[in-house]
Design a protein around this motif. Structure first.
Motif, PDB file in Angstrom:
ATOM      1  N   LEU A  19      32.510  11.862  11.356  1.00  0.00           N
ATOM      2  CA  LEU A  19      32.505  12.732  10.172  1.00  0.00           C
ATOM      3  C   LEU A  19      33.917  13.248   9.882  1.00  0.00           C
ATOM      4  O   LEU A  19      34.640  13.645  10.796  1.00  0.00           O
ATOM      5  CB  LEU A  19      31.568  13.921  10.373  1.00  0.00           C
ATOM      6  CG  LEU A  19      30.057  13.639  10.392  1.00  0.00           C
ATOM      7  CD1 LEU A  19      29.289  14.927  10.651  1.00  0.00           C
ATOM      8  CD2 LEU A  19      29.593  12.992   9.096  1.00  0.00           C
ATOM      9  N   PRO A  20      34.317  13.284   8.607  1.00  0.00           N
ATOM     10  CA  PRO A  20      35.659  13.788   8.270  1.00  0.00           C
ATOM     11  C   PRO A  20      35.736  15.312   8.329  1.00  0.00           C
ATOM     12  O   PRO A  20      34.706  16.002   8.405  1.00  0.00           O
ATOM     13  CB  PRO A  20      35.849  13.302   6.828  1.00  0.00           C
ATOM     14  CG  PRO A  20      34.467  13.227   6.266  1.00  0.00           C
ATOM     15  CD  PRO A  20      33.583  12.812   7.407  1.00  0.00           C
ATOM     16  N   LYS A  21      36.942  15.834   8.262  1.00  0.00           N
ATOM     17  CA  LYS A  21      37.176  17.282   8.322  1.00  0.00           C
ATOM     18  C   LYS A  21      36.504  18.003   7.156  1.00  0.00           C
ATOM     19  O   LYS A  21      36.102  19.166   7.258  1.00  0.00           O
ATOM     20  CB  LYS A  21      38.685  17.552   8.302  1.00  0.00           C
ATOM     21  CG  LYS A  21      39.069  18.973   8.664  1.00  0.00           C
ATOM     22  CD  LYS A  21      40.572  19.142   8.722  1.00  0.00           C
ATOM     23  CE  LYS A  21      40.955  20.579   9.070  1.00  0.00           C
ATOM     24  NZ  LYS A  21      42.423  20.756   9.118  1.00  0.00           N
ATOM     25  N   SER A  22      36.363  17.319   6.042  1.00  0.00           N
ATOM     26  CA  SER A  22      35.771  17.929   4.839  1.00  0.00           C
ATOM     27  C   SER A  22      34.248  18.071   4.935  1.00  0.00           C
ATOM     28  O   SER A  22      33.626  18.742   4.112  1.00  0.00           O
ATOM     29  CB  SER A  22      36.115  17.074   3.615  1.00  0.00           C
ATOM     30  OG  SER A  22      35.624  15.743   3.795  1.00  0.00           O
ATOM     31  N   ALA A  23      33.629  17.434   5.938  1.00  0.00           N
ATOM     32  CA  ALA A  23      32.166  17.419   6.055  1.00  0.00           C
ATOM     33  C   ALA A  23      31.651  18.607   6.864  1.00  0.00           C
ATOM     34  O   ALA A  23      32.421  19.338   7.493  1.00  0.00           O
ATOM     35  CB  ALA A  23      31.717  16.112   6.710  1.00  0.00           C
ATOM     36  N   PHE A  24      30.328  18.781   6.843  1.00  0.00           N
ATOM     37  CA  PHE A  24      29.678  19.771   7.703  1.00  0.00           C
ATOM     38  C   PHE A  24      28.721  19.047   8.649  1.00  0.00           C
ATOM     39  O   PHE A  24      28.213  17.965   8.346  1.00  0.00           O
ATOM     40  CB  PHE A  24      28.920  20.832   6.884  1.00  0.00           C
ATOM     41  CG  PHE A  24      27.817  20.293   6.020  1.00  0.00           C
ATOM     42  CD1 PHE A  24      26.549  20.043   6.538  1.00  0.00           C
ATOM     43  CD2 PHE A  24      28.026  20.057   4.656  1.00  0.00           C
ATOM     44  CE1 PHE A  24      25.527  19.548   5.733  1.00  0.00           C
ATOM     45  CE2 PHE A  24      27.011  19.555   3.846  1.00  0.00           C
ATOM     46  CZ  PHE A  24      25.762  19.308   4.390  1.00  0.00           C
ATOM     47  N   ALA A  25      28.504  19.638   9.822  1.00  0.00           N
ATOM     48  CA  ALA A  25      27.544  19.115  10.797  1.00  0.00           C
ATOM     49  C   ALA A  25      26.589  20.243  11.153  1.00  0.00           C
ATOM     50  O   ALA A  25      27.015  21.302  11.616  1.00  0.00           O
ATOM     51  CB  ALA A  25      28.266  18.630  12.050  1.00  0.00           C
ATOM     52  N   ILE A  26      25.291  20.032  10.897  1.00  0.00           N
ATOM     53  CA  ILE A  26      24.278  21.038  11.206  1.00  0.00           C
ATOM     54  C   ILE A  26      23.467  20.540  12.397  1.00  0.00           C
ATOM     55  O   ILE A  26      22.880  19.458  12.343  1.00  0.00           O
ATOM     56  CB  ILE A  26      23.360  21.281   9.993  1.00  0.00           C
ATOM     57  CG1 ILE A  26      24.170  21.877   8.843  1.00  0.00           C
ATOM     58  CG2 ILE A  26      22.208  22.198  10.354  1.00  0.00           C
ATOM     59  CD1 ILE A  26      23.360  22.191   7.618  1.00  0.00           C
ATOM     60  N   ILE A  27      23.458  21.324  13.473  1.00  0.00           N
ATOM     61  CA  ILE A  27      22.816  20.858  14.695  1.00  0.00           C
ATOM     62  C   ILE A  27      21.739  21.816  15.180  1.00  0.00           C
ATOM     63  O   ILE A  27      21.839  23.027  15.016  1.00  0.00           O
ATOM     64  CB  ILE A  27      23.851  20.642  15.820  1.00  0.00           C
ATOM     65  CG1 ILE A  27      24.623  21.939  16.110  1.00  0.00           C
ATOM     66  CG2 ILE A  27      24.808  19.509  15.479  1.00  0.00           C
ATOM     67  CD1 ILE A  27      25.353  21.928  17.416  1.00  0.00           C
ATOM     68  N   ASN A  28      20.716  21.234  15.788  1.00  0.00           N
ATOM     69  CA  ASN A  28      19.615  22.003  16.373  1.00  0.00           C
ATOM     70  C   ASN A  28      20.028  22.438  17.778  1.00  0.00           C
ATOM     71  O   ASN A  28      20.059  21.628  18.706  1.00  0.00           O
ATOM     72  CB  ASN A  28      18.371  21.111  16.421  1.00  0.00           C
ATOM     73  CG  ASN A  28      17.184  21.800  17.058  1.00  0.00           C
ATOM     74  OD1 ASN A  28      17.228  23.001  17.333  1.00  0.00           O
ATOM     75  ND2 ASN A  28      16.130  21.042  17.293  1.00  0.00           N
ATOM     76  N   TYR A  62      21.232  25.657  13.885  1.00  0.00           N
ATOM     77  CA  TYR A  62      19.933  26.220  13.507  1.00  0.00           C
ATOM     78  C   TYR A  62      19.049  26.312  14.748  1.00  0.00           C
ATOM     79  O   TYR A  62      19.192  25.551  15.708  1.00  0.00           O
ATOM     80  CB  TYR A  62      19.271  25.433  12.375  1.00  0.00           C
ATOM     81  CG  TYR A  62      18.810  24.023  12.658  1.00  0.00           C
ATOM     82  CD1 TYR A  62      17.497  23.762  13.047  1.00  0.00           C
ATOM     83  CD2 TYR A  62      19.667  22.937  12.475  1.00  0.00           C
ATOM     84  CE1 TYR A  62      17.047  22.466  13.262  1.00  0.00           C
ATOM     85  CE2 TYR A  62      19.229  21.637  12.683  1.00  0.00           C
ATOM     86  CZ  TYR A  62      17.916  21.407  13.080  1.00  0.00           C
ATOM     87  OH  TYR A  62      17.479  20.116  13.292  1.00  0.00           O
ATOM     88  N   SER A  63      18.142  27.311  14.734  1.00  0.00           N
ATOM     89  CA  SER A  63      17.320  27.565  15.912  1.00  0.00           C
ATOM     90  C   SER A  63      16.077  28.372  15.560  1.00  0.00           C
ATOM     91  O   SER A  63      16.088  29.164  14.622  1.00  0.00           O
ATOM     92  CB  SER A  63      18.140  28.332  16.963  1.00  0.00           C
ATOM     93  OG  SER A  63      17.316  28.749  18.036  1.00  0.00           O
ATOM     94  N   THR A  64      15.027  28.149  16.342  1.00  0.00           N
ATOM     95  CA  THR A  64      13.832  28.998  16.249  1.00  0.00           C
ATOM     96  C   THR A  64      13.740  29.916  17.470  1.00  0.00           C
ATOM     97  O   THR A  64      12.806  30.702  17.593  1.00  0.00           O
ATOM     98  CB  THR A  64      12.545  28.149  16.184  1.00  0.00           C
ATOM     99  OG1 THR A  64      12.443  27.368  17.387  1.00  0.00           O
ATOM    100  CG2 THR A  64      12.546  27.219  14.983  1.00  0.00           C
ATOM    101  N   ARG A  65      14.729  29.800  18.395  1.00  0.00           N
ATOM    102  CA  ARG A  65      14.627  30.539  19.657  1.00  0.00           C
ATOM    103  C   ARG A  65      15.840  31.398  19.999  1.00  0.00           C
ATOM    104  O   ARG A  65      15.730  32.330  20.798  1.00  0.00           O
ATOM    105  CB  ARG A  65      14.408  29.546  20.815  1.00  0.00           C
ATOM    106  CG  ARG A  65      13.157  28.718  20.696  1.00  0.00           C
ATOM    107  CD  ARG A  65      12.738  28.143  22.036  1.00  0.00           C
ATOM    108  NE  ARG A  65      13.685  27.211  22.594  1.00  0.00           N
ATOM    109  CZ  ARG A  65      13.558  25.893  22.556  1.00  0.00           C
ATOM    110  NH1 ARG A  65      12.516  25.362  21.942  1.00  0.00           N
ATOM    111  NH2 ARG A  65      14.450  25.106  23.111  1.00  0.00           N
ATOM    112  N   THR A  66      17.001  31.094  19.456  1.00  0.00           N
ATOM    113  CA  THR A  66      18.213  31.794  19.876  1.00  0.00           C
ATOM    114  C   THR A  66      19.104  32.101  18.678  1.00  0.00           C
ATOM    115  O   THR A  66      18.797  31.714  17.554  1.00  0.00           O
ATOM    116  CB  THR A  66      18.970  30.943  20.924  1.00  0.00           C
ATOM    117  OG1 THR A  66      20.041  31.699  21.466  1.00  0.00           O
ATOM    118  CG2 THR A  66      19.527  29.661  20.319  1.00  0.00           C
ATOM    119  N   LEU A  67      20.207  32.787  18.910  1.00  0.00           N
ATOM    120  CA  LEU A  67      21.134  33.104  17.829  1.00  0.00           C
ATOM    121  C   LEU A  67      21.695  31.836  17.213  1.00  0.00           C
ATOM    122  O   LEU A  67      22.084  30.910  17.919  1.00  0.00           O
ATOM    123  CB  LEU A  67      22.282  33.967  18.364  1.00  0.00           C
ATOM    124  CG  LEU A  67      21.948  35.434  18.700  1.00  0.00           C
ATOM    125  CD1 LEU A  67      23.136  36.090  19.382  1.00  0.00           C
ATOM    126  CD2 LEU A  67      21.547  36.205  17.447  1.00  0.00           C
TER     127      LEU A  67
END
Length: 486
Positions: free
Chosen positions: A227-236, A256-261
């Motif tokens: 992924l380039p610097k201009s992109a975003f990465a959303i992780i569980n 993103y999370s259902t259990r932690t910050l």
């Protein structure tokens, strides 16, 4: 397009012939070659494309991209030698089709489970928000509402760029795409420019191809590495592999999370078979989905929409209107008060998630009868694990045929049963015929019970000895329930 333009981003070992020739098409399948085309000889997992160079020459190829020169070189054809055609096919395809991903906001979804749901929900959400969109998924590819059937989670590099170019032509702004581990490992997405990437989770799958879990995990990670610097990465971050995925990424990381910050956080407030009430980042919303794993999926959708510039209140409004994806926790109800759930769950983890979701709603007030099998000519190691997971959370289990492909269905069933002890076997029966297995489950069920039919979901066929026979779990259930009413 001139050949030399196609080769501008490629490191060449050797070139024999004229690089000023005009190229009118690019193929990795020699049967599709026409006069003026460039044929890319790929060393595939099953067949070496170098064997088909003579066929491509015969059909009129103007140029051949290869790793090894053929024994006889045709003076009228240009040969380009590279160290890896797999590494370069994406770059060639991207260039030939005018680099379509640069004109789109392309978001890739990878992980073991949830890819189809997340990609499809994003596609549906952004269309409801008034945008023209494309979707590349396991179930079907879509170009602004037009369905194009698919045979792979991710098409090959050439077909992929063709589709993206058509999406640009159709005026699409956004494209949401499943990125399978096979596609990443085989460089099918090489050369594409992604606006964002989503990681869902990682559990055992496709080890027939990757051989080890580490290879499978590293294939997923390679997507975020590119992924380039201009992109975003959303992780569980509820998955232990979440942070590992973005160790080397240049993209902006969100969690993103259902259990932690986390940047995007959700809490399940209430759950019924009709849907759930959630708290997402402090705002309540009612959705037409069930299951804690779907809370994670919806969070990924929410976070992605935020990163693409949408207002939280607009996202939640549209989210409340969305429906479950075809073959994912899809209910079929009988007039006798029995609920059947059809789901694509074909890994131990996916089966566990679906059964958890059912129990969250049932809350001990009914029995769960599970019908499941395992695919032929795929990872055999997960077969006993699937049976164990089904038995663990079901009152009764029927082990049956899935897509046996070129294996004997009974052999697959035996592999599954081998994972169970004598005590567990007391709640299990095996029925090779899938229709008969579903019928038996329906006969076992009483009012208030739930039947889970797992493994095929959206598929409307059963693959046996290389032939796809029509078979739709939902159709079978509806027919059985209709007969009960008569």
């Amino acid at each position: 397009m001139k050949l030399k333009e196609l080769l501008k981003d490629i490191k060449l070992i050797n070139i024999i012939g004229n690089d000023d020739v005009n190229i009118t098409g690019v193929d990795i399948d020699s049967r599709r070659v026409e006069k003026g085309h460039l044929f890319v000889a790929m060393k595939g997992t099953q067949v070496d494309g170098h064997k088909f160079i003579p066929k491509a020459e015969e059909l009129g190829a103007s140029a051949i991209l290869c790793e090894e020169l053929p024994s006889t070189v045709n003076p009228e054809i240009t040969y380009i030698v590279v160290s890896s055609t797999e590494d370069n096919v994406g770059k060639v395809a991207t260039c030939f089709y005018g680099n379509p991903s640069k004109n789109l906001k392309l978001v890739g979804v990878t992980g073991t489970n949830g890819k189809t749901t997340i990609a499809t929900l994003l596609y549906n959400m952004f269309r409801k928000m008034g945008h023209k969109c494309g979707l590349l998924s396991t179930v079907c590819n879509y170009i602004e509402g037009e369905a194009l059937p698919t045979n792979h989670t991710t098409p090959d590099a050439i077909e992929l760029n063709q589709l993206l170019a058509k999406m640009v032509e159709a005026g699409c702004e956004y494209v949401f795409m499943e990125c399978s581990s096979h596609a990443i490992a085989q460089k099918r997405i090489g050369g594409l420019k992604f606006t964002g990437g989503i990681f869902t989770n990682l559990t055992r799958d496709h080890l027939d191809y990757h051989k080890t879990f580490e290879n499978y995990r590293d294939a997923k990670k390679a997507f975020f590495d590119m992924l380039p610097k201009s992109a975003f990465a959303i992780i569980n971050v509820d998955d232990k592999n979440g942070m590992f995925m973005v160790q080397n990424t240049k993209a902006t990381v969100k969690t993103y999370s259902t259990r932690t910050l986390a940047d995007f956080k959700a809490r399940l407030l209430e759950c019924h078979f009709e849907g759930m009430y959630l708290d997402i980042n402090g705002q309540e919303v009612g959705v037409q989905f069930i299951g804690k794993f779907n809370v994670s999926n919806l969070l990924a959708v929410y976070g992605t929409a935020v990163m693409l510039g949408k207002k939280p209140e607009d996202i939640l409004l549209v989210m409340s209107m969305l429906h479950s994806v075809n073959g994912r926790l899809e209910p079929v109800r009988s007039s006798q008060g029995i609920t059947a759930i059809v789901d694509y769950a074909h890994t131990p983890d996916a089966l566990e998630n679906v059964l958890n979701a059912i129990h969250e709603v049932l809350n001990g007030k009914g029995q769960v009868i599970t019908v499941c099998g395992a695919g032929g000519n795929r990872d055999k190691g997960k077969r006993p694990l699937m049976a164990q997971e089904a038995v663990k959370q079901s009152d009764k289990v029927i082990i049956t045929s899935d897509n046996p492909r070129f294996e004997e269905p009974q052999d697959i069933i035996n592999d599954m049963l081998a994972g169970l002890n004598a005590q567990q076997m007391k709640k299990v029966v095996s029925i090779v015929d899938r229709k008969e297995a579903i019928r038996t489950a329906c006969m076992m069920a009483n009012k208030g019970d739930v039947i889970l039919v797992a493994g095929k979901g959206h598929e409307d066929y059963q693959e046996i000895k290389g032939v796809k026979h029509h078979f739709d779990d939902k159709e079978v259930l509806r027919d059985i329930f209709a007969m009960e009413d008569n």
